[in-house]
Scaffold this motif. Structure first.
Motif, PDB file in Angstrom:
ATOM      1  N   VAL A 231     -33.702 -30.893 -59.668  1.00  0.00           N
ATOM      2  CA  VAL A 231     -32.811 -31.866 -60.325  1.00  0.00           C
ATOM      3  C   VAL A 231     -31.937 -31.207 -61.398  1.00  0.00           C
ATOM      4  CG1 VAL A 231     -34.328 -33.823 -59.912  1.00  0.00           C
ATOM      5  CG2 VAL A 231     -34.623 -32.486 -62.009  1.00  0.00           C
ATOM      6  N   HIS A 232     -31.867 -29.872 -61.396  1.00  0.00           N
ATOM      7  CA  HIS A 232     -31.227 -29.221 -62.537  1.00  0.00           C
ATOM      8  C   HIS A 232     -29.809 -28.714 -62.287  1.00  0.00           C
ATOM      9  CE1 HIS A 232     -34.924 -29.803 -64.640  1.00  0.00           C
ATOM     10  NE2 HIS A 232     -35.597 -29.123 -63.747  1.00  0.00           N
ATOM     11  N   CYS A 233     -29.261 -28.932 -61.108  1.00  0.00           N
ATOM     12  CA  CYS A 233     -27.816 -28.750 -60.900  1.00  0.00           C
ATOM     13  C   CYS A 233     -27.464 -29.497 -59.634  1.00  0.00           C
ATOM     14  CB  CYS A 233     -27.398 -27.275 -60.875  1.00  0.00           C
ATOM     15  SG  CYS A 233     -27.496 -26.437 -59.286  1.00  0.00           S
ATOM     16  N   GLY A 234     -26.249 -29.332 -59.148  1.00  0.00           N
ATOM     17  CA  GLY A 234     -25.816 -30.151 -58.024  1.00  0.00           C
ATOM     18  C   GLY A 234     -26.107 -29.567 -56.657  1.00  0.00           C
ATOM     19  N   LEU A 235     -26.813 -28.426 -56.579  1.00  0.00           N
ATOM     20  CA  LEU A 235     -26.982 -27.772 -55.278  1.00  0.00           C
ATOM     21  C   LEU A 235     -28.126 -28.346 -54.453  1.00  0.00           C
ATOM     22  CD1 LEU A 235     -26.408 -23.993 -56.090  1.00  0.00           C
ATOM     23  CD2 LEU A 235     -24.767 -25.701 -55.347  1.00  0.00           C
ATOM     24  N   ARG A 316     -27.954 -38.358 -62.514  1.00  0.00           N
ATOM     25  CA  ARG A 316     -29.241 -37.662 -62.382  1.00  0.00           C
ATOM     26  C   ARG A 316     -30.343 -38.602 -61.901  1.00  0.00           C
ATOM     27  NH1 ARG A 316     -32.340 -38.946 -66.994  1.00  0.00           N
ATOM     28  NH2 ARG A 316     -31.247 -38.945 -68.996  1.00  0.00           N
ATOM     29  N   ALA A 317     -29.976 -39.839 -61.526  1.00  0.00           N
ATOM     30  CA  ALA A 317     -30.936 -40.763 -60.921  1.00  0.00           C
ATOM     31  C   ALA A 317     -30.704 -40.770 -59.414  1.00  0.00           C
ATOM     32  CB  ALA A 317     -30.733 -42.165 -61.494  1.00  0.00           C
ATOM     33  N   SER A 318     -31.732 -41.117 -58.660  1.00  0.00           N
ATOM     34  CA  SER A 318     -31.621 -41.136 -57.198  1.00  0.00           C
ATOM     35  C   SER A 318     -30.616 -42.193 -56.748  1.00  0.00           C
ATOM     36  CB  SER A 318     -32.985 -41.460 -56.591  1.00  0.00           C
ATOM     37  OG  SER A 318     -33.344 -42.789 -56.939  1.00  0.00           O
ATOM     38  N   ILE A 319     -30.182 -42.076 -55.498  1.00  0.00           N
ATOM     39  CA  ILE A 319     -29.273 -43.132 -55.017  1.00  0.00           C
ATOM     40  C   ILE A 319     -30.022 -44.449 -54.899  1.00  0.00           C
ATOM     41  CG2 ILE A 319     -27.466 -41.764 -53.909  1.00  0.00           C
ATOM     42  CD1 ILE A 319     -28.815 -42.103 -51.288  1.00  0.00           C
ATOM     43  N   GLU A 320     -31.347 -44.393 -54.691  1.00  0.00           N
ATOM     44  CA  GLU A 320     -32.114 -45.639 -54.613  1.00  0.00           C
ATOM     45  C   GLU A 320     -32.111 -46.342 -55.973  1.00  0.00           C
ATOM     46  OE1 GLU A 320     -33.081 -42.772 -53.384  1.00  0.00           O
ATOM     47  OE2 GLU A 320     -33.241 -43.155 -51.230  1.00  0.00           O
ATOM     48  N   GLY A 321     -32.297 -45.578 -57.060  1.00  0.00           N
ATOM     49  CA  GLY A 321     -32.264 -46.171 -58.400  1.00  0.00           C
ATOM     50  C   GLY A 321     -30.898 -46.772 -58.686  1.00  0.00           C
ATOM     51  N   ASN A 322     -29.853 -46.008 -58.364  1.00  0.00           N
ATOM     52  CA  ASN A 322     -28.493 -46.504 -58.606  1.00  0.00           C
ATOM     53  C   ASN A 322     -28.205 -47.743 -57.764  1.00  0.00           C
ATOM     54  OD1 ASN A 322     -26.859 -44.790 -60.520  1.00  0.00           O
ATOM     55  ND2 ASN A 322     -27.699 -43.170 -59.227  1.00  0.00           N
ATOM     56  N   PHE A 323     -28.660 -47.679 -56.509  1.00  0.00           N
ATOM     57  CA  PHE A 323     -28.391 -48.823 -55.633  1.00  0.00           C
ATOM     58  C   PHE A 323     -29.129 -50.072 -56.123  1.00  0.00           C
ATOM     59  CE2 PHE A 323     -29.514 -51.537 -52.021  1.00  0.00           C
ATOM     60  CZ  PHE A 323     -28.247 -51.879 -51.590  1.00  0.00           C
ATOM     61  N   ALA A 324     -30.367 -49.883 -56.583  1.00  0.00           N
ATOM     62  CA  ALA A 324     -31.141 -51.025 -57.067  1.00  0.00           C
ATOM     63  C   ALA A 324     -30.436 -51.680 -58.249  1.00  0.00           C
ATOM     64  CB  ALA A 324     -32.548 -50.586 -57.464  1.00  0.00           C
ATOM     65  N   THR A 530     -20.980 -29.371 -58.185  1.00  0.00           N
ATOM     66  CA  THR A 530     -21.026 -30.697 -58.810  1.00  0.00           C
ATOM     67  C   THR A 530     -21.943 -30.598 -60.031  1.00  0.00           C
ATOM     68  OG1 THR A 530     -22.730 -31.294 -57.213  1.00  0.00           O
ATOM     69  CG2 THR A 530     -20.513 -32.052 -56.750  1.00  0.00           C
ATOM     70  N   PRO A 531     -21.652 -31.361 -61.081  1.00  0.00           N
ATOM     71  CA  PRO A 531     -22.369 -31.118 -62.342  1.00  0.00           C
ATOM     72  C   PRO A 531     -23.850 -31.460 -62.299  1.00  0.00           C
ATOM     73  CG  PRO A 531     -20.394 -32.462 -62.693  1.00  0.00           C
ATOM     74  CD  PRO A 531     -20.569 -32.339 -61.231  1.00  0.00           C
ATOM     75  N   GLU A 532     -24.240 -32.498 -61.562  1.00  0.00           N
ATOM     76  CA  GLU A 532     -25.648 -32.923 -61.646  1.00  0.00           C
ATOM     77  C   GLU A 532     -26.214 -33.174 -60.260  1.00  0.00           C
ATOM     78  OE1 GLU A 532     -26.540 -35.521 -65.143  1.00  0.00           O
ATOM     79  OE2 GLU A 532     -24.442 -35.084 -65.568  1.00  0.00           O
ATOM     80  N   CYS A 533     -27.524 -33.415 -60.243  1.00  0.00           N
ATOM     81  CA  CYS A 533     -28.231 -33.413 -58.963  1.00  0.00           C
ATOM     82  C   CYS A 533     -27.802 -34.527 -58.026  1.00  0.00           C
ATOM     83  CB  CYS A 533     -29.740 -33.452 -59.194  1.00  0.00           C
ATOM     84  SG  CYS A 533     -30.299 -34.921 -60.084  1.00  0.00           S
ATOM     85  N   LEU A 814     -32.035 -31.882 -68.765  1.00  0.00           N
ATOM     86  CA  LEU A 814     -33.488 -32.034 -68.671  1.00  0.00           C
ATOM     87  C   LEU A 814     -34.221 -30.716 -68.896  1.00  0.00           C
ATOM     88  CD1 LEU A 814     -33.633 -34.481 -65.621  1.00  0.00           C
ATOM     89  CD2 LEU A 814     -33.837 -35.035 -68.048  1.00  0.00           C
ATOM     90  N   SER A 815     -33.723 -29.642 -68.253  1.00  0.00           N
ATOM     91  CA  SER A 815     -34.462 -28.372 -68.312  1.00  0.00           C
ATOM     92  C   SER A 815     -34.543 -27.826 -69.733  1.00  0.00           C
ATOM     93  CB  SER A 815     -33.816 -27.337 -67.386  1.00  0.00           C
ATOM     94  OG  SER A 815     -32.479 -27.136 -67.744  1.00  0.00           O
ATOM     95  N   ARG A 816     -33.610 -28.217 -70.592  1.00  0.00           N
ATOM     96  CA  ARG A 816     -33.676 -27.651 -71.951  1.00  0.00           C
ATOM     97  C   ARG A 816     -34.879 -28.177 -72.714  1.00  0.00           C
ATOM     98  NH1 ARG A 816     -29.562 -30.506 -75.817  1.00  0.00           N
ATOM     99  NH2 ARG A 816     -29.917 -32.626 -75.181  1.00  0.00           N
TER     100      ARG A 816
END
Ligand code: SF4
Ligand code: SF4
Ligand code: FES
Length: 905
Positions: A231-235, A316-324, A530-533, A814-816
């Motif tokens: 979850v620490h970058c967009g790759l 940085r939230a899953s698509i399921e969280g965003n969709f909910a 892309t900036p985030e996961c 998050l990683s920091r």
């Protein structure tokens, strides 16, 4: 010839003639021991462990010993793996290695997951014949991430080959004195490579181990494991998360041929400790005080019943969280949890990839590109594993030299001798020096707008239909022509760009170069970082801009705002966020860690991290990938979508959120949004594949591990959401690729067990690599060249253009919070060209006042000669700079030492 017939112990077998015999034997399922060979590193024949007997023909019964890794799998080759002389030779090699190796497997931190241990058992070596002392070494301090125990070394050379030749590091080496070889640094110190953590898996024994795991060590076979996504970058690198006693213990690589292959970056491997941070929100908070789950849900229900609810999603939230959240508040009340600037940049990237002919490549394809142009990105610090891939891309073109000399690609040392320092074309245009500059053909340092201008000029040099750039100096005209020519000469050209410059024209220029190549029938790939996961996942959700949330709130002062897994103070200037939050009547925040946004909330709901949740993330390629819960939190922590569902259940009226399980949610999402139609196929459900155990069959202590609470073994937690079970029953062998919780096979306990899961060693996983691509070029592209070439950058007399400078450690949110990473993160600073620093009258280490976008900060000056005139840099994501919208012009003023206060004012 594409297939060779080779004879192994008189059995005819089909092999790939481009491979060596070791590679072929392993792909065919033979258990042939090896150390120095690695599918990503090739062969050097250093360890002599892979000996087999080779015969000239059917009549030859004497044969000769050869190293399988140094011998091609040529058609008609006859070998014996079981030949007694070969077996004795292999056992003798192990005996030699074990002469000096500590016989302490039961207390060694590599024990149980050690390739040397496996190979020793495989060859049948049991006892040490030599009864004298062992050679010993002094270990080094290599930083907070990697531990060093040199006595375990078997001199296979893999570490230095990976570190120096594959990853481009320079501070780890092999030092020889008489008959001793030492693998380490020239002196104690933090390993400099961003990929140093891979030594933990590359080293076949326990010389390099995970120093973060050592702080909360557990036996590898005692880990409960699940497939996960970084979850620490967009790759979206694939990882395996490991848990014991309810806490996350480590992250290791999970092989995905198309994505990260065998490797992770150090942010991805060691950033996991944020999950156990002291800032974790583990129980609900109501008005800053601990509340029960019942109280929290009751209040949440009351607020939802009041109506006027708005939602802010998160990259940085899953698509399921965003969709909910989107389903709960309604699409027109769902806003992007990123700055308007970032939303615009991300939307542009998406539009470009969906409208134009250039395809976004997988990371594997990035590594196989043979001509690369990078615009505006410091790839190593922003998308580290892509940088590792680009380091391999510059080896592609020179491979032709080796091919002409008939040297196979896997014969690593011979290839390197033939190729010497030759590198394929790679060009970098960026505002500051990057860590890939050492492999670049040419670099160009310029302000973001001028980076874009060079890109537009390259596009015009490729295709004269692309708009011309006027006023370029002759040397840049030549550079543009050189870049264009190199890209046109490449068989697999690649353009890389992204949001790091936070400049629209840079993205447009990258698109233009790739489209120009496609337009002249030279298909090119276009990769955006892309900036985030889940940056692309959020944008695919079509949220409204954040600024519109402020406007809506102004019109609806009685509203409740729900913020999903997001610290808004990192997204916009603090004053703007504070004013937005002040405008709402009630604020509900779902998140993992306490932050400035949770502090402002009336109700905080403890949201599960990747370790406590199932979910899907969409990476920079547009690949949707699933992560799975690895641990039962044993607290009130739940997936965000489940909190949102339960809150809405409490209101009793939101039919849109009545999903009973994760499968219901993904099915609803697929039905509601056509772009997510294939989301249910990202991983098979429990109904399709039955149960897959998260625990290895060697897992120990299940009965006793909670004996301090009760001597009766509790029922393992249920997982209604996935095919993974909290059990030891049913190993990983039959798991579909997206659900493999760990790689293990009989006799193969180390990371090398991956061999047993690949269709051929180093190739795709059997059953296909995980992930479903959601973004493809259209069948009929609908693009056209943009003529919006920016003006030449002009430096200002008393202002500097402040650009963000990215750091692998520190720029990511998050990683920091991981201890090791935070030790390596930079303190806030202002980077300035030495010439301009001297004109300003400041020296390195002195304090300077920075006024930008209405805020004032005091920073220490760092001198960077690579910065163009008129441009200065601030560390991206590092407090207190994080909410400042860059690039922006700012004023600098020296602060006399006696007045220096440090920090923001
Ligand atoms: S440190 Fe590990 S990888 Fe390096 S030579 Fe020794 S055994 Fe091989
Ligand atoms: S490159 Fe990105 S996704 Fe991959 S391990 Fe590193 S931080 Fe994670
Ligand atoms: S693996 Fe063949 S010599 Fe080392």
């Amino acid at each position: 010839m594409t297939v060779a017939t080779i004879y192994i112990d008189n059995e005819p077998r089909q092999a790939n003639p481009k491979q060596n015999l070791l590679h072929a034997c392993l792909s065919l399922g033979y258990d042939l021991p090896y150390f120095c060979w690695h599918p990503a590193l090739g062969s050097v024949g250093a360890c002599r462990q892979c000996a087999v007997k080779q015969f000239r023909n059917e009549q030859d019964t004497a044969g000769k010993l050869v190293m399988a890794c140094m011998t091609p799998a040529a058609d008609g080759t006859r070998i014996s793996v079981v030949d007694p002389e070969a077996a004795v030779f292999r056992a003798a090699v192990i005996q030699g290695l074990m002469q000096n190796h500590p016989h302490d497997c039961p207390v060694c931190d590599e024990g149980g997951e050690c390739h040397l241990q496996d190979m020793t058992v495989m060859t049948g070596h049991r006892s040490r014949a030599y009864s004298f002392g062992k050679r010993t070494f002094r270990n080094q301090y290599l930083g907070p991430l990697v531990n060093h125990e040199m006595n375990r070394c078997i001199q296979c050379q893999r570490c230095v080959r990976f570190y120096r030749e594959y990853a481009g590091g320079s501070d780890l080496n092999a030092f020889r004195l008489r008959d001793s070889i030492y693998f380490g640094r020239h002196e104690d110190g933090v390993l400099e490579s961003e990929f140093s953590g891979n030594l933990v898996e590359v080293c076949p024994t326990g010389v390099f181990t995970d120093a973060t795991l050592k702080l909360h060590y557990t036996r590898k076979w005692d880990l409960q494991m699940a497939p996960s996504i970084c979850v620490h970058c967009g790759l979206g690198c694939n990882t395996t998360a490991g848990e014991r006693y309810g806490t996350l213990r480590r992250i290791v690589n999970r092989y995905n041929h198309q994505v990260n292959g065998y490797f992770l970056c150090d942010r991805g491997r060691f950033g996991y400790e944020f999950v156990e941070s002291s800032l974790r929100v583990r129980y609900p908070l109501l008005n800053g005080k601990a509340a029960t789950k019942g109280e929290a849900l009751e209040r949440f229900g009351d607020l939802l019943r009041e109506g006027n609810v708005l939602g802010i999603g998160s990259p940085r939230a899953s698509i399921e969280g965003n969709f909910a959240l989107r389903a709960l508040v309604g699409p027109d009340r769902f806003f992007a949890g990123v700055s308007d600037q970032e939303l615009q940049l991300m939307s542009s990237m998406l539009r470009i990839l969906r409208a134009g002919p250039a395809r976004s490549p997988s990371l594997d394809e990035v590594g196989r590109s043979d001509a690369v142009f990078i615009l505006g990105e410091d790839v190593t610090n922003v998308a580290p594993i892509m940088a590792l891939g680009l380091r391999q891309s510059v080896r592609q073109a020179p491979m032709e030299i080796a091919a002409k000399l008939h040297i196979p690609e896997w014969l690593d040392q011979s290839v390197r001798e033939a190729v010497q320092d030759a590198k394929g074309p790679l060009f970098i245009a960026s505002p500051y020096a990057t860590k890939l500059d050492d492999i670049a053909t040419t670099t160009h340092r310029a302000a973001p707008g001028d980076v874009a201008r060079l890109g537009f000029a390259v596009a015009h040099a490729i295709d004269s239909n692309a708009p011309e750039v006027t006023g370029l100096p002759p040397e840049l005209e030549r550079m543009a022509a050189d870049i264009a020519s190199a890209l046109l000469n490449g068989k697999n050209p690649l353009v890389v760009s992204g949001a790091s410059c936070r400049t629209q024209s840079v993205i447009e220029a990258a698109a233009q170069v790739s489209w120009a190549l496609c337009n002249v029938d030279h298909p090119a790939a276009l990769s955006f970082t892309t900036p985030e996961c889940n940056s692309f996942g959020l944008v695919l959700m079509e949220p409204r801009p954040l600024s519109e949330a402020s406007r809506t709130i102004e019109n609806e002062p009685s509203s409740t705002l729900i913020i999903l897994e997001n610290d808004l103070f990192r997204r916009a200037p603090a004053s703007e966020v504070a004013s937005l939050l002040r405008g709402v009547r009630h604020l509900v925040v779902l998140d993992h860690l306490e932050n400035a946004t949770t502090k402002a909330a009336e109700l905080v709901l403890p949201a599960g991290t990747f370790a406590e949740s199932d979910g899907t993330l969409v990476n920079n390629e547009g690949r949707a990938q699933r992560f799975f819960q690895v641990l039962d939190p044993g607290t009130d922590v739940e997936e965000s979508w489940r909190w949102l569902r339960e809150g809405s259940l409490a209101t009793g009226f939101k039919a849109e959120t009545q999903w009973q399980s994760f499968d219901d949610l993904t099915t609803a999402m697929a039905a509601e949004m056509v772009v997510f139609a294939s989301i249910p196929q990202v991983a098979p459900s429990r109904k399709t594949v039955g149960k897959i155990a998260r625990e290895p069959n060697r897992y120990s202590g299940r009965t006793a591990m909670l004996a301090n609470i009760s001597v009766h073994e509790p029922k393992p937690p249920d997982d209604p959401d996935s095919a993974l079970a909290f059990s030891m029953e049913s190993g990983p062998e039959s798991a579909p690729p997206s659900l493999i919780p760990f790689f293990w096979a009989p006799g193969w306990n180390s990371a090398q067990a991956i061999n047993k899961f690949q269709s051929e060693v180093g190739g795709p996983l059997r059953g296909g690599d995980p992930g479903v691509r959601l973004i493809e070029p259209p069948l009929e592209p609908s693009w056209r060249y943009s003529s919006a070439v920016p003006e030449t950058f002009r430096s200002r007399a008393d202002e500097w253009l402040l650009v963000p400078i990215f750091h692998i450690f520190g720029s990511e949110e998050l990683s920091r919070h991981a201890q090791g990473i935070s030790e390596l993160a930079p303190r806030p600073y202002l980077a300035l060209n030495p010439v301009e620093a001297s004109l300003l009258g400041v020296k390195a280490g002195e304090q300077v006042k920075v006024t930008v976008e209405g805020s004032q900060f005091e920073f220490e000056v760092v001198l960077r000669a690579d910065l163009p005139r008129g441009v200065a840099g601030l560390p991206a994501g590092v407090s207190p700079v994080e909410g400042v919208t860059l690039p922006a012009f700012g004023k600098l003023a020296p602060i006399p030492a006696e007045l220096s206060a440090r920090g923001a004012s």
